[in-house]
Design an enzyme around this catalytic site. Sequence first.
Site, mmCIF file in Angstrom:
data_model
loop_
_atom_site.group_PDB
_atom_site.id
_atom_site.type_symbol
_atom_site.label_atom_id
_atom_site.label_comp_id
_atom_site.label_asym_id
_atom_site.label_seq_id
_atom_site.Cartn_x
_atom_site.Cartn_y
_atom_site.Cartn_z
ATOM 1 N NE ARG A 18 2.766 -9.515 9.139
ATOM 2 C CZ ARG A 18 3.573 -8.765 8.250
ATOM 3 N NH1 ARG A 18 5.009 -8.759 8.303
ATOM 4 N NH2 ARG A 18 3.154 -8.067 7.225
ATOM 5 C CB ALA B 159 13.877 4.501 2.252
ATOM 6 C CB SER C 66 -0.893 -0.027 1.245
ATOM 7 O OG SER C 66 -0.357 -0.027 2.437
ATOM 8 C CG ASP D 282 7.538 0.109 0.807
ATOM 9 O OD1 ASP D 282 8.125 -1.193 0.458
ATOM 10 O OD2 ASP D 282 7.563 0.162 2.259
ATOM 11 C CG ASP E 172 5.907 2.618 6.883
ATOM 12 O OD1 ASP E 172 6.674 2.878 7.774
ATOM 13 O OD2 ASP E 172 5.841 1.542 6.486
#
Length: 317
Positions: free
Chosen positions: A105, A255, A36, A257, A293
């Site tokens: 997760r 970074a 994303s 991404d 992010d």
Amino acid sequence: MDVVTLGETMALFSPESPGPMRYADRFSARIAGAESNVAIGLSRLGSESGWISRVGNDEFGKKIRAFIRGEGVDVSRVTFDETADTGLFFKEKLSPGEWRVKYYRKGSAASKMKPEDIDESYIAGAKFLHVTGITPALSDSCYESVLTAIDYAKRHNVTVVFDPNVRRKLWPEERARTVLLELSSKADIVLPGMDEAKFLFGEGSPEKLAQRFQEHGPTVVIMKLGKEGAYYLDRDMDGYAEGFSVSEVVDPVGAGDGFSAGFLSGLLDGLDVPEAVQRANAVGAMVTMAAGDVEGLPEKERLLDFMDNREHGDVER
């Protein structure tokens, strides 16, 4: 649609003060996920992007979907899962330049993603399919989902872009190597970092490691070298694109991404590979100057101003 990607996005909590998290009493809440992040980065740079995933039918899942939709990303293929929760993770700043991340997760909604969640027509309508090595590590059904998406892309001549994005804590190392090499062989473009390349092939120079990747199938290999920039290898050219200096690295996470988003944006805008890599280096550098992010992902006007005002270069070989 320009780019479709798929993967897990989680709620991110960070202590507002540096040091071990045990001493923190206040946290900021954001969202983060490699795929994303790329979709949002592309949207800010003027490209159309879509994100496929599952989130829990909980407040975090609703927050994630609403936030990403608000960034201009198509979320029509995001499913609310009634049986599993949205994943969480915490990121603590121990000291300047030292970060530690803890994930919660296991069994998350995104790990329940299955091939039936992948819409062939949605993939067929894209120019690029972006996948990472994180998603197949989440579960067997996620692995099968990634393979299904790639098969659809191949069937419809959609360019497959693969970022290995190694997460060693998610799966056994031998399994990771096997799957990451498999996905590399199916990709048209691979975007590894040096640590990821060494994990797969052992020690070597950027040139040698890029050649090893190319021997497995991809046409284009871009080796991310952090602040030093990147090395690119195409069929008829190779070279280095220098990095962009920043006055202070606030948060390095994301970074890579940003690099992927910048590179794909460049190709979509008609840039050649060296020019697209320069843009990728710039976006990656800009991401490090903001906490979070996606907070540092630039819009195109700001990106071009940043590139114009900093020295950079390219050496073709």
